[in-house]
Design a protein around this motif. Structure first.
Motif, short mmCIF file in Angstrom:
data_model
loop_
_atom_site.label_atom_id
_atom_site.label_comp_id
_atom_site.label_asym_id
_atom_site.label_seq_id
_atom_site.Cartn_x
_atom_site.Cartn_y
_atom_site.Cartn_z
N ASN A 120 0.88 -1.16 0.00
CA ASN A 120 0.00 0.00 0.00
C ASN A 120 0.92 1.22 0.00
N ALA A 121 1.12 1.81 -1.17
CA ALA A 121 2.16 2.83 -1.35
C ALA A 121 1.99 4.03 -0.42
N ILE A 122 0.76 4.38 -0.11
CA ILE A 122 0.53 5.56 0.73
C ILE A 122 1.20 5.42 2.10
N ASP A 123 1.29 4.18 2.60
CA ASP A 123 1.93 3.97 3.90
C ASP A 123 3.39 4.42 3.90
N PHE A 124 4.04 4.32 2.75
CA PHE A 124 5.49 4.52 2.71
C PHE A 124 5.90 5.99 2.54
N ASP A 125 4.92 6.88 2.39
CA ASP A 125 5.28 8.30 2.45
C ASP A 125 4.50 8.97 3.58
N SER A 126 4.08 8.14 4.57
CA SER A 126 3.33 8.68 5.71
C SER A 126 4.18 9.65 6.53
N TRP A 127 5.51 9.59 6.38
CA TRP A 127 6.39 10.53 7.09
C TRP A 127 6.08 11.98 6.74
N ARG A 128 5.48 12.19 5.56
CA ARG A 128 5.14 13.57 5.17
C ARG A 128 4.07 14.16 6.08
N GLU A 129 3.29 13.30 6.73
CA GLU A 129 2.26 13.75 7.66
C GLU A 129 2.69 13.48 9.10
N TYR A 130 4.00 13.40 9.31
CA TYR A 130 4.58 13.17 10.63
C TYR A 130 4.11 11.85 11.24
N LYS A 131 3.86 10.88 10.35
CA LYS A 131 3.55 9.53 10.81
C LYS A 131 4.77 8.65 10.54
N ILE A 132 4.89 7.59 11.30
CA ILE A 132 6.01 6.65 11.10
C ILE A 132 5.42 5.28 10.82
N PHE A 133 5.90 4.65 9.75
CA PHE A 133 5.39 3.35 9.35
C PHE A 133 6.55 2.40 9.11
N PHE A 134 6.47 1.20 9.70
CA PHE A 134 7.48 0.16 9.48
C PHE A 134 6.78 -1.09 8.99
N TYR A 135 7.30 -1.67 7.92
CA TYR A 135 6.74 -2.92 7.42
C TYR A 135 7.84 -3.96 7.37
N ASP A 136 7.76 -4.94 8.26
CA ASP A 136 8.72 -6.05 8.29
C ASP A 136 10.16 -5.53 8.34
N LYS A 137 10.42 -4.56 9.22
CA LYS A 137 11.75 -3.97 9.36
C LYS A 137 12.42 -4.48 10.63
N SER A 138 13.74 -4.60 10.59
CA SER A 138 14.47 -5.04 11.77
C SER A 138 14.48 -3.92 12.81
N LEU A 139 14.64 -4.31 14.07
CA LEU A 139 14.64 -3.33 15.15
C LEU A 139 15.79 -2.34 14.99
N SER A 140 16.91 -2.78 14.43
CA SER A 140 18.03 -1.85 14.23
C SER A 140 17.67 -0.78 13.20
N GLU A 141 16.93 -1.17 12.12
CA GLU A 141 16.49 -0.18 11.13
C GLU A 141 15.45 0.76 11.72
N ILE A 142 14.55 0.21 12.52
CA ILE A 142 13.51 1.01 13.17
C ILE A 142 14.15 2.03 14.12
N ALA A 143 15.14 1.57 14.88
CA ALA A 143 15.81 2.45 15.83
C ALA A 143 16.48 3.62 15.10
N GLU A 144 17.03 3.34 13.94
CA GLU A 144 17.68 4.40 13.17
C GLU A 144 16.69 5.47 12.75
N VAL A 145 15.50 5.04 12.31
CA VAL A 145 14.46 5.99 11.89
C VAL A 145 13.99 6.83 13.08
N ILE A 146 13.73 6.17 14.19
CA ILE A 146 13.25 6.89 15.38
C ILE A 146 14.31 7.87 15.88
#
Length: 200
Positions: A120-146
């Protein structure tokens, strides 16, 4: 952009383009980081995004590219239109991958290995609305984004935890709210001290 296209940059990201961007035969942009592109259609003037060994070519479309230097993968997600993606590795050039709406291509920057899937492509630019979305990402990748979004230093104590994969979506949450969910999903604990988070 001079051609009427809109580019939205995520945190710690930048683009470069030539002064003659609007008048040359190709509209070329260089990206470091993550951006969402909403490109004005021009049949005779393709729009090309270069990021490392990967280039994406479109005539008019909207898509997201995540290509932070610290990540091992480059991810391209198409919302509308069609995108052609090319991976150049030394002297050889891999085949062009064509992506349609709600298709995502992930490319390993080191070996050029690709994974293509429906999303669902809209989920992957949710950062534009100050939302954070992770799909099947490792905790190390998630930590980097946060860490990037909240200007934090995050340390994960064990290698096993770093590899735990999660899917989650957050809407304008506090760090504590996000960490509560991550701790529950990953069966971990955390402490926050000033701007440092330790996950264990």
């Amino acid at each position: 952009m001079p051609d009427g296209s809109n580019i939205y940059l995520n945190g710690d990201s930048k683009i470069r383009y030539a002064l003659n961007f609007n008048t040359s035969s190709k509209r070329i942009v260089y990206l470091d980081g993550e951006a969402f592109f909403d490109v004005q259609h021009r049949t005779k003037q393709p729009f090309i995004v270069h990021t490392g060994k990967v280039s994406a070519t479109v005539l008019g479309t909207s898509f997201n590219i995540n290509a932070y230097p610290s990540l091992k993968d480059i991810t391209i997600t198409v919302q509308t239109g069609k995108v052609g993606v090319l991976f150049k590795n030394k002297a050889t050039t891999a085949p062009v991958y064509f992506l349609l709406p709600n298709e995502q291509l992930t490319i390993n920057k080191n070996n050029g290995q690709t994974t293509k899937k429906q999303v669902n492509a809209i989920d992957f630019d949710s950062w534009r609305e100050y939302k954070i979305f992770f799909y099947d990402k490792s905790l190390s990748e998630i930590a980097e984004v946060i860490a990037r979004e909240y200007d934090l230093d995050i340390e994960i104590k064990t290698e096993a935890l770093k590899g735990v994969k999660l899917t989650a979506k957050f809407d304008k949450c506090s760090v504590k709210q996000i960490m509560d969910v991550i701790a529950k999903l990953s069966d971990s604990k955390y402490t926050i001290y000033e701007n440092k988070v330790i996950i264990y």
